[in-house]
Design a protein around this motif. Structure first.
Motif, PDB file in Angstrom:
ATOM      1  N   VAL A 135       0.863  -1.180   0.000  1.00 35.51           N
ATOM      2  CA  VAL A 135       0.000   0.000   0.000  1.00 35.51           C
ATOM      3  C   VAL A 135       0.898   1.228   0.000  1.00 35.51           C
ATOM      4  N   ARG A 136       0.477   2.234  -0.727  1.00 30.29           N
ATOM      5  CA  ARG A 136       1.251   3.478  -0.821  1.00 30.29           C
ATOM      6  C   ARG A 136       1.560   4.034   0.565  1.00 30.29           C
ATOM      7  N   SER A 137       2.731   4.624   0.691  1.00 38.49           N
ATOM      8  CA  SER A 137       3.176   5.129   1.991  1.00 38.49           C
ATOM      9  C   SER A 137       2.537   6.460   2.368  1.00 38.49           C
ATOM     10  N   ASP A 138       1.930   7.144   1.417  1.00 37.44           N
ATOM     11  CA  ASP A 138       1.351   8.467   1.703  1.00 37.44           C
ATOM     12  C   ASP A 138      -0.103   8.401   2.157  1.00 37.44           C
ATOM     13  N   ILE A 139      -0.632   7.215   2.354  1.00 38.47           N
ATOM     14  CA  ILE A 139      -2.027   7.039   2.760  1.00 38.47           C
ATOM     15  C   ILE A 139      -2.115   6.952   4.279  1.00 38.47           C
ATOM     16  N   MET A 140      -3.124   7.597   4.847  1.00 35.98           N
ATOM     17  CA  MET A 140      -3.356   7.540   6.291  1.00 35.98           C
ATOM     18  C   MET A 140      -4.674   6.799   6.549  1.00 35.98           C
ATOM     19  N   ILE A 141      -4.805   6.224   7.722  1.00 35.35           N
ATOM     20  CA  ILE A 141      -6.008   5.442   8.037  1.00 35.35           C
ATOM     21  C   ILE A 141      -7.259   6.306   7.994  1.00 35.35           C
ATOM     22  N   GLY A 142      -7.158   7.554   8.400  1.00 38.76           N
ATOM     23  CA  GLY A 142      -8.322   8.443   8.314  1.00 38.76           C
ATOM     24  C   GLY A 142      -8.797   8.600   6.881  1.00 38.76           C
ATOM     25  N   ASP A 143      -7.859   8.636   5.935  1.00 37.64           N
ATOM     26  CA  ASP A 143      -8.225   8.721   4.514  1.00 37.64           C
ATOM     27  C   ASP A 143      -9.011   7.486   4.095  1.00 37.64           C
ATOM     28  N   LEU A 144      -8.534   6.314   4.499  1.00 38.76           N
ATOM     29  CA  LEU A 144      -9.186   5.065   4.105  1.00 38.76           C
ATOM     30  C   LEU A 144     -10.580   4.940   4.713  1.00 38.76           C
ATOM     31  N   LEU A 145     -10.717   5.361   5.960  1.00 40.36           N
ATOM     32  CA  LEU A 145     -12.037   5.299   6.585  1.00 40.36           C
ATOM     33  C   LEU A 145     -13.002   6.263   5.906  1.00 40.36           C
ATOM     34  N   LYS A 146     -12.536   7.458   5.589  1.00 37.59           N
ATOM     35  CA  LYS A 146     -13.400   8.410   4.887  1.00 37.59           C
ATOM     36  C   LYS A 146     -13.786   7.882   3.515  1.00 37.59           C
ATOM     37  N   LEU A 147     -12.849   7.290   2.816  1.00 37.62           N
ATOM     38  CA  LEU A 147     -13.134   6.712   1.508  1.00 37.62           C
ATOM     39  C   LEU A 147     -14.163   5.588   1.626  1.00 37.62           C
ATOM     40  N   THR A 148     -13.968   4.728   2.604  1.00 36.23           N
ATOM     41  CA  THR A 148     -14.906   3.617   2.823  1.00 36.23           C
ATOM     42  C   THR A 148     -16.295   4.151   3.141  1.00 36.23           C
ATOM     43  N   TYR A 149     -16.373   5.137   4.021  1.00 36.67           N
ATOM     44  CA  TYR A 149     -17.670   5.692   4.388  1.00 36.67           C
ATOM     45  C   TYR A 149     -18.299   6.475   3.238  1.00 36.67           C
ATOM     46  N   ALA A 150     -17.481   7.069   2.388  1.00 35.18           N
ATOM     47  CA  ALA A 150     -18.024   7.766   1.215  1.00 35.18           C
ATOM     48  C   ALA A 150     -18.698   6.762   0.290  1.00 35.18           C
ATOM     49  N   VAL A 151     -18.062   5.619   0.091  1.00 38.63           N
ATOM     50  CA  VAL A 151     -18.655   4.577  -0.756  1.00 38.63           C
ATOM     51  C   VAL A 151     -19.951   4.083  -0.124  1.00 38.63           C
ATOM     52  N   VAL A 152     -19.937   3.850   1.181  1.00 41.89           N
ATOM     53  CA  VAL A 152     -21.156   3.395   1.867  1.00 41.89           C
ATOM     54  C   VAL A 152     -22.277   4.424   1.692  1.00 41.89           C
ATOM     55  N   SER A 153     -21.951   5.705   1.808  1.00 48.90           N
ATOM     56  CA  SER A 153     -22.965   6.758   1.650  1.00 48.90           C
ATOM     57  C   SER A 153     -23.563   6.753   0.250  1.00 48.90           C
ATOM     58  N   VAL A 154     -22.736   6.555  -0.754  1.00 52.62           N
ATOM     59  CA  VAL A 154     -23.224   6.500  -2.139  1.00 52.62           C
ATOM     60  C   VAL A 154     -24.133   5.291  -2.325  1.00 52.62           C
ATOM     61  N   VAL A 155     -23.725   4.162  -1.786  1.00 54.32           N
ATOM     62  CA  VAL A 155     -24.525   2.938  -1.914  1.00 54.32           C
ATOM     63  C   VAL A 155     -25.860   3.096  -1.193  1.00 54.32           C
ATOM     64  N   GLU A 156     -25.864   3.760  -0.024  1.00 50.35           N
ATOM     65  CA  GLU A 156     -27.108   4.002   0.708  1.00 50.35           C
ATOM     66  C   GLU A 156     -28.099   4.793  -0.142  1.00 50.35           C
ATOM     67  N   ARG A 157     -27.589   5.709  -0.945  1.00 53.27           N
ATOM     68  CA  ARG A 157     -28.460   6.564  -1.767  1.00 53.27           C
ATOM     69  C   ARG A 157     -28.879   5.904  -3.075  1.00 53.27           C
ATOM     70  N   ASN A 158     -28.257   4.764  -3.398  1.00 55.07           N
ATOM     71  CA  ASN A 158     -28.547   4.071  -4.652  1.00 55.07           C
ATOM     72  C   ASN A 158     -28.775   2.586  -4.411  1.00 55.07           C
ATOM     73  N   PRO A 159     -29.735   2.220  -3.565  1.00 53.93           N
ATOM     74  CA  PRO A 159     -29.905   0.813  -3.201  1.00 53.93           C
ATOM     75  C   PRO A 159     -30.320  -0.091  -4.366  1.00 53.93           C
TER      76      PRO A 159
END
Length: 179
Positions: A135-159
């Motif tokens: 995994v790239r060294s410039d990634i932080m866990i907060g970034d990954l959690l936000k990305l994951t939650y962004a995907v979840v939010s999109v999926v919630e709006r498009n069931p």
């Protein structure tokens, strides 16, 4: 805490959990109090705001995500372990409409315990994957959690859109790989 106050607290947490599953995290707090058999003042004495209540509800469930991170760290290749754990986080979040949006809000004062536990469990998996060069060294866990939650939010709006979660997560994880 007195026994009756503890019972009220426990009932409020269980009613809130059920309400968040059925109606989402923006359910009226008055409804939660009524279903728990207490007044709204009792709810506010235990939980001064919605985020405090949400944090208390989800804090009880974070042990499972932490245990999953530990299990994956022992059994899986580092990059795969990180991806599987983020999928578990997404699945948990998807059970509660609105949880993803609440956790990703910029204020650290909102749901601090949840954020701290998630960042700790995921951070160790991320560090392993980065040390292994997966995994790239410039990634932080907060970034990954936000990305994951962004995907979840999109999926919630498009069931109705089948396979959307997998496609978006696959696309997102492709960008994580170290070159």
């Amino acid at each position: 805490m007195r026994a009756d106050a503890q019972r009220n607290y426990d009932r409020l947490l269980e009613e809130a959990r059920q309400a968040f599953i059925v109606h989402g995290t923006d359910v009226a707090l008055e409804d939660i109090a009524r279903h728990a058999g207490v007044g709204i003042g009792t709810l506010y004495r235990h939980f001064p705001d919605r985020y405090t209540l949400m944090n208390a509800v989800f804090e009880r469930e974070l042990d499972g995500l932490t245990a999953r991170a530990e299990e994956l760290a022992e059994q899986e290749e580092p990059g795969a372990a990180l991806v599987k754990w983020l999928e578990a986080v997404a699945l948990h979040s998807a059970s509660y409409r609105g949880l993803a949006a609440a956790i990703t809000e910029g204020k650290d004062s909102h749901m601090p315990t949840c954020k701290k536990v998630l960042r700790g469990a995921g951070g160790s998996l991320l560090a392993r994957a980065q040390e292994a060069g997966q995994v790239r060294s410039d990634i932080m866990i907060g970034d990954l959690l936000k990305l994951t939650y962004a995907v979840v939010s999109v999926v919630e709006r498009n069931p109705e859109e089948k396979g959307l979660y997998r496609r978006l997560m696959s696309l997102a994880f492709s960008g994580l790989r170290a070159e």
